[in-house]
Design a protein around this motif. Sequence first.
Motif, PDB file in Angstrom:
ATOM      1  N   LYS A  19       0.835  -1.206   0.000  1.00 21.54           N
ATOM      2  CA  LYS A  19       0.000   0.000   0.000  1.00 21.54           C
ATOM      3  C   LYS A  19       0.864   1.247   0.000  1.00 21.54           C
ATOM      4  CE  LYS A  19      -3.953  -2.053   2.311  1.00 21.54           C
ATOM      5  NZ  LYS A  19      -4.796  -2.053   3.511  1.00 21.54           N
ATOM      6  N   LEU A  20       1.970   1.200   0.723  1.00 21.22           N
ATOM      7  CA  LEU A  20       2.876   2.344   0.809  1.00 21.22           C
ATOM      8  C   LEU A  20       3.521   2.635  -0.546  1.00 21.22           C
ATOM      9  CD1 LEU A  20       3.853   4.277   3.007  1.00 21.22           C
ATOM     10  CD2 LEU A  20       5.752   2.727   3.427  1.00 21.22           C
ATOM     11  N   LYS A  21       3.761   1.615  -1.349  1.00 19.64           N
ATOM     12  CA  LYS A  21       4.380   1.797  -2.656  1.00 19.64           C
ATOM     13  C   LYS A  21       3.486   2.546  -3.636  1.00 19.64           C
ATOM     14  CE  LYS A  21       7.496  -2.149  -2.680  1.00 19.64           C
ATOM     15  NZ  LYS A  21       7.804  -3.435  -3.323  1.00 19.64           N
ATOM     16  N   HIS A  22       2.193   2.653  -3.331  1.00 18.33           N
ATOM     17  CA  HIS A  22       1.292   3.393  -4.201  1.00 18.33           C
ATOM     18  C   HIS A  22       1.528   4.906  -4.115  1.00 18.33           C
ATOM     19  CE1 HIS A  22      -1.146   0.084  -5.661  1.00 18.33           C
ATOM     20  NE2 HIS A  22      -1.060  -0.431  -4.443  1.00 18.33           N
ATOM     21  N   ARG A  24       3.808   7.636  -4.872  1.00 18.18           N
ATOM     22  CA  ARG A  24       4.957   7.777  -5.773  1.00 18.18           C
ATOM     23  C   ARG A  24       6.150   8.432  -5.088  1.00 18.18           C
ATOM     24  NH1 ARG A  24       5.299  11.313 -11.210  1.00 18.18           N
ATOM     25  NH2 ARG A  24       7.211  10.408 -11.981  1.00 18.18           N
ATOM     26  N   ARG A  25       5.872   9.381  -4.210  1.00 16.50           N
ATOM     27  CA  ARG A  25       6.954  10.088  -3.542  1.00 16.50           C
ATOM     28  C   ARG A  25       7.780   9.136  -2.670  1.00 16.50           C
ATOM     29  NH1 ARG A  25       6.061  15.650  -0.161  1.00 16.50           N
ATOM     30  NH2 ARG A  25       8.166  15.825   0.652  1.00 16.50           N
ATOM     31  N   VAL A  26       7.142   8.148  -2.078  1.00 18.04           N
ATOM     32  CA  VAL A  26       7.864   7.164  -1.272  1.00 18.04           C
ATOM     33  C   VAL A  26       8.584   6.182  -2.182  1.00 18.04           C
ATOM     34  CG1 VAL A  26       7.616   5.283   0.387  1.00 18.04           C
ATOM     35  CG2 VAL A  26       6.277   7.361   0.675  1.00 18.04           C
ATOM     36  N   PHE A  27       7.876   5.723  -3.191  1.00 25.47           N
ATOM     37  CA  PHE A  27       8.422   4.703  -4.088  1.00 25.47           C
ATOM     38  C   PHE A  27       9.676   5.186  -4.811  1.00 25.47           C
ATOM     39  CE2 PHE A  27       8.378   2.692  -8.344  1.00 25.47           C
ATOM     40  CZ  PHE A  27       8.655   1.397  -7.939  1.00 25.47           C
ATOM     41  N   SER A  28       9.643   6.429  -5.316  1.00 32.04           N
ATOM     42  CA  SER A  28      10.778   6.917  -6.103  1.00 32.04           C
ATOM     43  C   SER A  28      11.772   7.731  -5.283  1.00 32.04           C
ATOM     44  CB  SER A  28      10.278   7.754  -7.277  1.00 32.04           C
ATOM     45  OG  SER A  28       9.518   8.828  -6.805  1.00 32.04           O
ATOM     46  N   SER A  39       9.526  11.479   7.255  1.00 33.99           N
ATOM     47  CA  SER A  39       8.330  12.278   7.557  1.00 33.99           C
ATOM     48  C   SER A  39       7.210  11.963   6.577  1.00 33.99           C
ATOM     49  CB  SER A  39       8.645  13.771   7.506  1.00 33.99           C
ATOM     50  OG  SER A  39       9.580  14.107   8.485  1.00 33.99           O
ATOM     51  N   PHE A  40       7.536  11.826   5.303  1.00 32.82           N
ATOM     52  CA  PHE A  40       6.489  11.503   4.336  1.00 32.82           C
ATOM     53  C   PHE A  40       6.008  10.064   4.496  1.00 32.82           C
ATOM     54  CE2 PHE A  40       4.468  10.425   0.352  1.00 32.82           C
ATOM     55  CZ  PHE A  40       3.585  11.495   0.236  1.00 32.82           C
ATOM     56  N   VAL A  41       6.890   9.158   4.894  1.00 30.96           N
ATOM     57  CA  VAL A  41       6.460   7.782   5.169  1.00 30.96           C
ATOM     58  C   VAL A  41       5.451   7.786   6.312  1.00 30.96           C
ATOM     59  CG1 VAL A  41       7.203   5.524   6.040  1.00 30.96           C
ATOM     60  CG2 VAL A  41       8.514   6.671   4.256  1.00 30.96           C
ATOM     61  N   TYR A  42       5.702   8.592   7.349  1.00 29.87           N
ATOM     62  CA  TYR A  42       4.742   8.711   8.453  1.00 29.87           C
ATOM     63  C   TYR A  42       3.416   9.276   7.953  1.00 29.87           C
ATOM     64  CZ  TYR A  42       8.404   7.920  11.963  1.00 29.87           C
ATOM     65  OH  TYR A  42       9.396   7.381  12.735  1.00 29.87           O
ATOM     66  N   LEU A  43       3.475  10.307   7.126  1.00 26.97           N
ATOM     67  CA  LEU A  43       2.265  10.916   6.590  1.00 26.97           C
ATOM     68  C   LEU A  43       1.484   9.911   5.735  1.00 26.97           C
ATOM     69  CD1 LEU A  43       0.474  13.402   6.167  1.00 26.97           C
ATOM     70  CD2 LEU A  43       1.926  13.984   4.221  1.00 26.97           C
ATOM     71  N   ALA A  44       2.171   9.206   4.863  1.00 20.20           N
ATOM     72  CA  ALA A  44       1.508   8.219   4.013  1.00 20.20           C
ATOM     73  C   ALA A  44       0.914   7.092   4.854  1.00 20.20           C
ATOM     74  CB  ALA A  44       2.500   7.650   2.993  1.00 20.20           C
ATOM     75  N   SER A  46      -0.225   7.374   7.888  1.00 18.27           N
ATOM     76  CA  SER A  46      -1.436   7.932   8.496  1.00 18.27           C
ATOM     77  C   SER A  46      -2.577   7.963   7.495  1.00 18.27           C
ATOM     78  CB  SER A  46      -1.168   9.351   9.009  1.00 18.27           C
ATOM     79  OG  SER A  46      -0.161   9.338   9.975  1.00 18.27           O
ATOM     80  N   MET A  47      -2.263   8.315   6.266  1.00 17.19           N
ATOM     81  CA  MET A  47      -3.294   8.356   5.227  1.00 17.19           C
ATOM     82  C   MET A  47      -3.839   6.960   4.949  1.00 17.19           C
ATOM     83  SD  MET A  47      -1.465  11.216   2.845  1.00 17.19           S
ATOM     84  CE  MET A  47      -2.598  11.137   1.498  1.00 17.19           C
ATOM     85  N   ILE A  48      -2.978   5.963   4.953  1.00 17.02           N
ATOM     86  CA  ILE A  48      -3.414   4.575   4.757  1.00 17.02           C
ATOM     87  C   ILE A  48      -4.329   4.161   5.910  1.00 17.02           C
ATOM     88  CG2 ILE A  48      -2.635   2.162   4.728  1.00 17.02           C
ATOM     89  CD1 ILE A  48      -0.125   3.202   3.207  1.00 17.02           C
ATOM     90  N   GLY A  49      -3.942   4.502   7.130  1.00 14.21           N
ATOM     91  CA  GLY A  49      -4.761   4.176   8.296  1.00 14.21           C
ATOM     92  C   GLY A  49      -6.117   4.843   8.249  1.00 14.21           C
ATOM     93  N   LEU A  50      -6.150   6.117   7.839  1.00  5.92           N
ATOM     94  CA  LEU A  50      -7.422   6.824   7.731  1.00  5.92           C
ATOM     95  C   LEU A  50      -8.298   6.219   6.645  1.00  5.92           C
ATOM     96  CD1 LEU A  50      -6.247  10.510   8.162  1.00  5.92           C
ATOM     97  CD2 LEU A  50      -7.615   9.153   9.764  1.00  5.92           C
TER      98      LEU A  50
END
Length: 70
Positions: A19-22, A24-28, A39-44, A46-50
């Motif tokens: 799910k995190l790989k979806h 793009r900012r994390v993946f690339s 920080s963006f991994v934490y944000l992503a 949280s978004m997955i959890g929401l």
Amino acid sequence: DYDQQLYKERHLVECFINKLKHYRRVFSRFDKLAQHYLSFVYLASSMIGLDEMSTEPNNFGKKEIENVSG
């Protein structure tokens, strides 16, 4: 033979990473600084959890807890 409990936990982690790989900012890895990337991994995360909360409002986390606890 294999450890079913370990397999269930590993499956949860693999599904989350998928799910995190979806994002793009994390993946690339656009962010070059480790702190910005994390920080963006934490944000992503949280978004997955929401998103999980909005799709299963009455059962959030129940499935994962049952899988981990047996």
